[in-house]
Every structure is written in structure tokens, then in C-alpha cells.
Design a protein around this motif. Sequence first.
Motif, mmCIF file in Angstrom:
data_model
loop_
_atom_site.group_PDB
_atom_site.id
_atom_site.type_symbol
_atom_site.label_atom_id
_atom_site.label_comp_id
_atom_site.label_asym_id
_atom_site.label_seq_id
_atom_site.Cartn_x
_atom_site.Cartn_y
_atom_site.Cartn_z
ATOM 1 N N SER A 1 0.840 -1.133 -0.065
ATOM 2 C CA SER A 1 -0.006 0.053 -0.019
ATOM 3 C C SER A 1 0.651 1.450 0.112
ATOM 4 C CB SER A 1 -0.876 -0.051 0.954
ATOM 5 O OG SER A 1 -0.112 -0.079 2.349
ATOM 6 N N SER B 1 -0.527 4.434 -2.105
ATOM 7 C CA SER B 1 -0.625 5.673 -1.357
ATOM 8 C C SER B 1 -0.137 6.719 -2.122
ATOM 9 C CB SER B 1 -0.071 5.798 0.004
ATOM 10 O OG SER B 1 0.201 6.918 0.490
ATOM 11 N N HIS C 1 -2.090 7.258 -5.076
ATOM 12 C CA HIS C 1 -3.501 8.012 -4.654
ATOM 13 C C HIS C 1 -3.350 9.623 -4.644
ATOM 14 C CE1 HIS C 1 -7.156 8.601 -2.731
ATOM 15 N NE2 HIS C 1 -6.605 9.094 -1.792
ATOM 16 N N THR D 1 -4.559 -5.434 -8.974
ATOM 17 C CA THR D 1 -4.800 -5.022 -7.738
ATOM 18 C C THR D 1 -4.640 -3.757 -7.040
ATOM 19 O OG1 THR D 1 -2.918 -6.355 -7.136
ATOM 20 C CG2 THR D 1 -4.940 -7.523 -6.941
ATOM 21 N N ARG E 1 -7.515 -1.645 -8.224
ATOM 22 C CA ARG E 1 -8.733 -1.779 -7.599
ATOM 23 C C ARG E 1 -8.774 -0.883 -6.354
ATOM 24 N NH1 ARG E 1 -10.187 -7.886 -7.200
ATOM 25 N NH2 ARG E 1 -11.832 -8.090 -8.560
ATOM 26 N N LEU E 2 -7.521 -0.960 -5.567
ATOM 27 C CA LEU E 2 -7.643 -0.334 -4.433
ATOM 28 C C LEU E 2 -7.499 1.256 -4.726
ATOM 29 C CD1 LEU E 2 -4.482 -2.048 -2.503
ATOM 30 C CD2 LEU E 2 -7.122 -1.880 -1.740
ATOM 31 N N LEU F 1 -10.904 1.959 -4.925
ATOM 32 C CA LEU F 1 -11.639 2.109 -3.782
ATOM 33 C C LEU F 1 -11.284 3.193 -3.059
ATOM 34 C CD1 LEU F 1 -13.475 0.070 -1.737
ATOM 35 C CD2 LEU F 1 -11.273 -0.591 -0.978
ATOM 36 N N ALA F 2 -10.323 3.707 -2.968
ATOM 37 C CA ALA F 2 -9.775 5.109 -2.238
ATOM 38 C C ALA F 2 -10.483 6.218 -2.769
ATOM 39 C CB ALA F 2 -8.165 5.062 -2.132
ATOM 40 N N ALA G 1 -14.319 6.066 -2.226
ATOM 41 C CA ALA G 1 -14.532 6.578 -0.816
ATOM 42 C C ALA G 1 -14.366 8.089 -0.684
ATOM 43 C CB ALA G 1 -14.010 5.931 0.097
ATOM 44 N N HIS G 2 -13.395 8.470 -1.357
ATOM 45 C CA HIS G 2 -12.894 9.746 -1.241
ATOM 46 C C HIS G 2 -13.882 10.935 -1.652
ATOM 47 C CE1 HIS G 2 -10.372 13.448 -2.347
ATOM 48 N NE2 HIS G 2 -10.072 13.315 -1.130
ATOM 49 N N PHE H 1 -4.390 7.642 3.153
ATOM 50 C CA PHE H 1 -4.787 6.763 2.251
ATOM 51 C C PHE H 1 -5.437 5.708 2.702
ATOM 52 C CE2 PHE H 1 -3.496 2.849 0.229
ATOM 53 C CZ PHE H 1 -4.086 2.984 -1.079
ATOM 54 N N LYS H 2 -5.357 4.965 3.995
ATOM 55 C CA LYS H 2 -6.276 3.980 4.506
ATOM 56 C C LYS H 2 -7.311 4.450 5.050
ATOM 57 C CE LYS H 2 -2.383 1.281 4.705
ATOM 58 N NZ LYS H 2 -1.926 -0.032 4.310
ATOM 59 N N ALA I 1 -9.136 6.621 3.662
ATOM 60 C CA ALA I 1 -9.904 6.741 2.141
ATOM 61 C C ALA I 1 -10.166 5.362 1.734
ATOM 62 C CB ALA I 1 -8.742 7.352 1.241
ATOM 63 N N LEU I 2 -9.433 4.392 1.953
ATOM 64 C CA LEU I 2 -9.711 3.198 1.820
ATOM 65 C C LEU I 2 -10.900 2.440 2.302
ATOM 66 C CD1 LEU I 2 -6.589 0.809 1.584
ATOM 67 C CD2 LEU I 2 -8.013 1.492 -0.378
ATOM 68 N N VAL I 3 -11.200 2.938 3.627
ATOM 69 C CA VAL I 3 -12.453 2.470 4.321
ATOM 70 C C VAL I 3 -13.654 3.623 4.241
ATOM 71 C CG1 VAL I 3 -11.071 0.915 5.868
ATOM 72 C CG2 VAL I 3 -11.639 3.215 6.474
ATOM 73 N N GLY I 4 -13.409 4.388 3.222
ATOM 74 C CA GLY I 4 -14.272 5.420 3.358
ATOM 75 C C GLY I 4 -14.510 6.704 4.526
ATOM 76 N N ALA J 1 -3.588 -1.097 8.508
ATOM 77 C CA ALA J 1 -2.306 -0.256 8.738
ATOM 78 C C ALA J 1 -0.831 -0.811 7.953
ATOM 79 C CB ALA J 1 -2.097 0.540 10.026
ATOM 80 N N ASP K 1 -0.403 -3.329 6.209
ATOM 81 C CA ASP K 1 -0.548 -4.372 5.321
ATOM 82 C C ASP K 1 -0.645 -5.475 5.387
ATOM 83 O OD1 ASP K 1 -1.006 -2.233 3.477
ATOM 84 O OD2 ASP K 1 0.960 -2.632 2.189
ATOM 85 N N LEU L 1 -16.563 -4.175 1.021
ATOM 86 C CA LEU L 1 -15.171 -3.654 1.520
ATOM 87 C C LEU L 1 -14.197 -4.683 1.908
ATOM 88 C CD1 LEU L 1 -13.541 -0.951 2.164
ATOM 89 C CD2 LEU L 1 -14.674 -1.072 4.413
ATOM 90 N N GLU M 1 -12.982 -6.260 -1.323
ATOM 91 C CA GLU M 1 -12.077 -5.383 -2.085
ATOM 92 C C GLU M 1 -10.883 -5.444 -1.455
ATOM 93 O OE1 GLU M 1 -12.429 -3.549 -4.589
ATOM 94 O OE2 GLU M 1 -14.773 -3.171 -4.826
ATOM 95 N N LEU M 2 -10.640 -5.283 -0.199
ATOM 96 C CA LEU M 2 -9.503 -5.260 0.618
ATOM 97 C C LEU M 2 -8.620 -6.428 0.406
ATOM 98 C CD1 LEU M 2 -10.306 -3.350 3.697
ATOM 99 C CD2 LEU M 2 -9.025 -2.545 1.776
ATOM 100 N N ASP N 1 -8.887 -8.840 -1.752
ATOM 101 C CA ASP N 1 -8.323 -8.749 -3.363
ATOM 102 C C ASP N 1 -6.996 -7.532 -3.471
ATOM 103 O OD1 ASP N 1 -10.073 -10.553 -3.763
ATOM 104 O OD2 ASP N 1 -11.303 -9.156 -4.840
ATOM 105 N N GLY N 2 -7.376 -6.425 -3.096
ATOM 106 C CA GLY N 2 -6.327 -5.489 -3.312
ATOM 107 C C GLY N 2 -5.050 -5.428 -2.447
ATOM 108 N N LEU N 3 -5.361 -6.263 -1.306
ATOM 109 C CA LEU N 3 -3.879 -6.277 -0.534
ATOM 110 C C LEU N 3 -3.564 -7.772 -0.402
ATOM 111 C CD1 LEU N 3 -5.241 -4.683 2.948
ATOM 112 C CD2 LEU N 3 -3.692 -3.645 1.363
#
Lengths: 375, 258
Positions: A61, A65, A68, A89, A92-93, A96-97, A100-101, B127-128, B130-133, B160, B162, B186, B189-190, B192-194
Motif C-alpha cells: 500500500s 498511497s 493516490h 489489484t 482496484r485499491l 476504492l480509495a 470513498a474519497h 490513504f488507509k 480513504a480506503l475504508v471511506g 495499517a 498491510d 469492503l 475489495e481489501l 483482493d487489493g492487499l
Amino acid sequence: MISEKLVFDYLNPGKLFVKLRGDWRIATGILSINTVTSCLASHPDIVQINLTAAQDLKWDSGLVSFLHQLIRKCESMNIPVDRSGLPETAQRLLALASKAHKGGIAPAKNHETFLERVGVGLLQEYESVRNGFEFLGDVVVSFGRLVIGKLYFRRDDFIFLVRRCGIDTFLLVSLIGFLVGMILAFVASIQLRMFGAQIYISDIVGIAMVRVLSAVMTGIIVSGRIGASFAAELGMMQTNEEIDALRTLGVSPVEFLVIPRVLALFLMMPILTIYADISGVLGGLVISIGMLHLNFAEYLNHTQQAVKVSYIWIGLVHSLAFAVIIAVSGCWHGMKCERSSVGVASATMSAVVTGITGIVIATAVITFICQTLGI
Amino acid sequence: MEPAKQPVIQVMDVDLGYDEHIVLRAVNFTVNKGDIFIVMGVSGCGKSTLLKSLIGLKSPIKGKVLYYARSFWDEDESGRQNILCRFGILYQSGALWSSMTIGENVALPLQLFTSLSFSQIRELVAFKLALVGLSGQEDLFPSGISGGMRKRASLARAIALDPQIIFLDEPSAGLDPVNARKFDDLILELRDGLGATVVVITHELASIFAIGNNGAFLDAESKTIIATGDPRFLLANSTDSRVVRFLTRGVESKESEP
């Protein structure tokens, strides 16, 4: 321009190809987006950025980051960013970010001026004092209901509280009373010995302890011990919504929780104070006999003559006032506690501070009244 | 399509309990990389005890728990710390540190376990969140936000560093159906993303079927696992009445009747 992790490529006019390569994991640190933005600044003709990943790219990440931030920056400069060359992937992240932003609420950043802070602080203070008096009023009204027998609390709770306020505090109070008595006798002896008037130590110790000192010392100990425990207990109950549960049951938390506590302390404080009186006189006695070689019977006789019955009453009035102050401030701070661990901590702290401040103020007021009335 | 399964967590013949009182016995299961592994069962069946043992808070009475083929309870202190660093844990009630803002909550693991600078951490925290909204909500305190936001903030803290394994204790408890659904999405998504592996403790049927691709069913009476596998597969194929009753909210299937 080539850095270790970023390769810039200006081959196509108007387009910037950024190749990401190497180790981008958090452990190796995160690059600042300044390298890219400064490059954009030096090439004002760039209208699009294409991001691509090299074969050897290692990422987590930390990279996302960075991207982003970069994409947000570019969006604000109206430069589209093509991310199709990134690992799937990561795309995708990023999606997602940024999703939400967009939905996020902008933070309400407010910078208060000094005057605003003072004003808000004063208003809060005013509100808190008002709340305190409202609470006190509640307690008084509930006491009225207690007197006419319309009040319900659990007897077991009350007995437990009496035990906690009284028996469990008794040893500590005796010890402190004894030591204060000794200290008083010792300090007094320094002066009185010069005149050969050691026997008046008994007067000083007796009057000082019985009239005011033992009540004040007991008050301070009880405030630290019982007041704090009331605040922490009710604070935790408030945090767990136990107090709300009582309210919705139709039970006034003031009646169910506060009144038994005030009552328990109101009963036990005078008893504790009398104990402190006795142990204070004993402390003075020990010093007088042990160090100043006074006669046991003489000392007690002198004390008896010096301490009038009215002094004992004055001491008891002090202790009753303190009991109400300590119990009410402990319960009040506990019940208005914020729902967090910090809230419980500050409630406990405020309870002790309010309790001790209240004790000192009450002592001053009572002393003044006694002086005016000549007792 | 599926590559060879790589075991991430292997629980081998574990007994769990408090003093003499055994809560679970002979627990065996394997969680593979990329799984969303559901630990399900009725209340009081030992789900939380199992989680405590998986996240290193409680040692089993006997048996082994292997992470990436390393036995957790046989490692020394630094070995355990090394394994724990790969975990991200979402506690049931959030367990955000209430004296810190949610931004600081997410930042603390980064401050402790990375050598990033202050501004880098701030960016990563942004950023983190933002990922969770929750972008832009760094300065709020946990006591001042709703239950759903607290869950999200807590998830941001869990991811935080990863983590390779994410443990979620009742992630949808206390959320309304819409938000619970969003939270499930969520999590997917996470994952898959992480590229993480997820272990979820839950008894929300909707979540179980929506996200789980593997799982274990704990039974309170026999005190052990009575079924493992994909929850949807269990629902279709299990002949055990207890499992079917659970997965159908009490409606028993005909085959299991005597």
C-alpha cells in the motif's frame, strides 16, 4: 530524468510516461510526489500521464498511497492519469480509495482565535456550574422523596456502600489522624518549651483536631478514596449505558445511585471524624509523654478542660458538610462522564479536585460563621 | 483456474480452555492463502476463545497453531512478534484507543513498526482512511463517531501495516443491513487489493454466504468442529442437522429428520 524507482519518458509530445520499478514497499520508505510534480512544472506541455509498472516492481500500500496522492494532485491540475499499466489489484485499491474519497465529508477545520477559546471556555464553565447546581437540586428533591418514604434503592447496595465508606476507610483515617496529632504536638512543643508551657500542647492538639483539622484531614482522605471511587464507578456505568438503562426503567439514577452514596457517606463521615479526633489526641499524647515527659493523667485532664462540647459539634458540622460535598461531586462528575476511558479518568480527577476545593471553601465559610457567632 | 493452495494457518489438534474447563477440543482446520475463512457457530460455542488463541492472546492447552508453517507457540518472543506483525485485527467493539484521534489510531502501528517520516505516515494514514471511506476524518475522536464509522476506522487500523492475515471479530455486528453489506464488499475489495487472507468470526448468515469461501462450524455441545468447508457447500450438502439448522435459521432440512 531517472531515479531509482521512477523512470520518466517524454517521447510522445504532451504525454508523460512514468514507469514504476524496484521495491516500493513501506519498509523502504515512501517517495514524495514532488519528483513528479516538479517534472510536470518543468514541462508545462504535458496533458496526460501514463503509469506503467516494470516487471521487477514490488509493492504494497506504500505504492498505492503514493499513486493516490499523485492522482489527486493531477486531477486538481486537470491532467488525466492513465492507470491501465498498473497491476490490476493496485488499480482496484485506487478505485476504492477514490470512490470513498468522493463520498467523504470534508473535515470542518476550525482555527479558533484566543478570544474565541476564552469565550468558549467561559461559557462551558458557566454551563458546568449551572449543571452542578441542577444536579444538587435533583439530589435535594430526591432527599425530600426519601423523607416521605417514596424512594427506592437496594438495601444490600446501601450496606455495601456504608461498609466501603466506613469500615474500609477506618484504619487509614486513624493512622492519618494519629500522625497529624503527633506533628501538631511536635511543632507546638518547639515554641511552648521555651516558656515551659508544654502542657498547653494538649490544648493546641485537642482544639485544633476536634474543631477543624481531623474533619479536614478525613475529608481529604475520603475525597481521594471514596469520592474518586464514586466517580470512576458511575463513570464506567455511564459508559456502559447502565445509567440509561435505569432511566428507561423509570428509575431516577439520582435516587437509585446518588442518594445511597450521599447517605452512606453522610452517616460514616461523622464517625470517621470522631475516630480521627481520638487518634489525633492520642498522637499528641504519645509525643507529650514520650518526648516531653508530661504526665498521662495531666494531659488528658487538660484536654478535657480545653475541648468544649461545642467544638465537637463544630467538627461534626464540618464533617457533614464535607460528606455532602464529596459524595455529590463524585457522583456528579461520574454521571456526566464522557463515554471513553479518558472520560472516566477526567471524571475521577475532577471529582477529587472539586471535592478538595469544596472542602477548603466550606472550611473557610464555617470558620467565618463560627467567628461571627463567637463560638 | 485456482493455483495450488498455500496453507497460511494450520490448526493442528488444538485443545482450548480455561484451567480445567475445556471449551474446544481436537480442533483441526487449514486456512489457505486468499481464503475468507468463516468461523461460525451458535453463541457460546467458543468462537471468541478460538480467535484469542489464533491472534496469540491465549495459548492452547495442547496442539499446534502454524502460520506459514511456523508453530506460533513454539517460537520465542521475537519470533512471535514477527508473526504478530503480519496480523491485522478488527476487534468486536472496535477497540480504538479512545485517547487518540482515529488518525492517530491508524498512525500508531506505522510509527512503531516502520521508519517512515511524520509526513509520510500522515499520507499513508489518509490513504488507509480513504480506503475504508473515512477520508478527511483523521481528527475525530472515537467517542464522537457512529458505530459504523468506528468499525471502519478500526479496520483502517487493522490494515495499517498491510497485514497478510486479517482477523475480523463479528465485523457486521451492530451494523444495519445496508452498511453490513457495504462492509462485506469492503472486506472483499481489501482482500483482493492487499492479497490478504481473512478469518472472520461471525454468525450473520447473510455475511457468511456473501463473503465466505471456506469455514469451520463449531458446536457447543460436542465442543469441537463438526463441519468444515465452503458455507454454501455446507448448506447444500451437509447432513448434520445442527449445521443445517444454523445455516437455515432453524428450518431443518428433511434429510436430517429421523
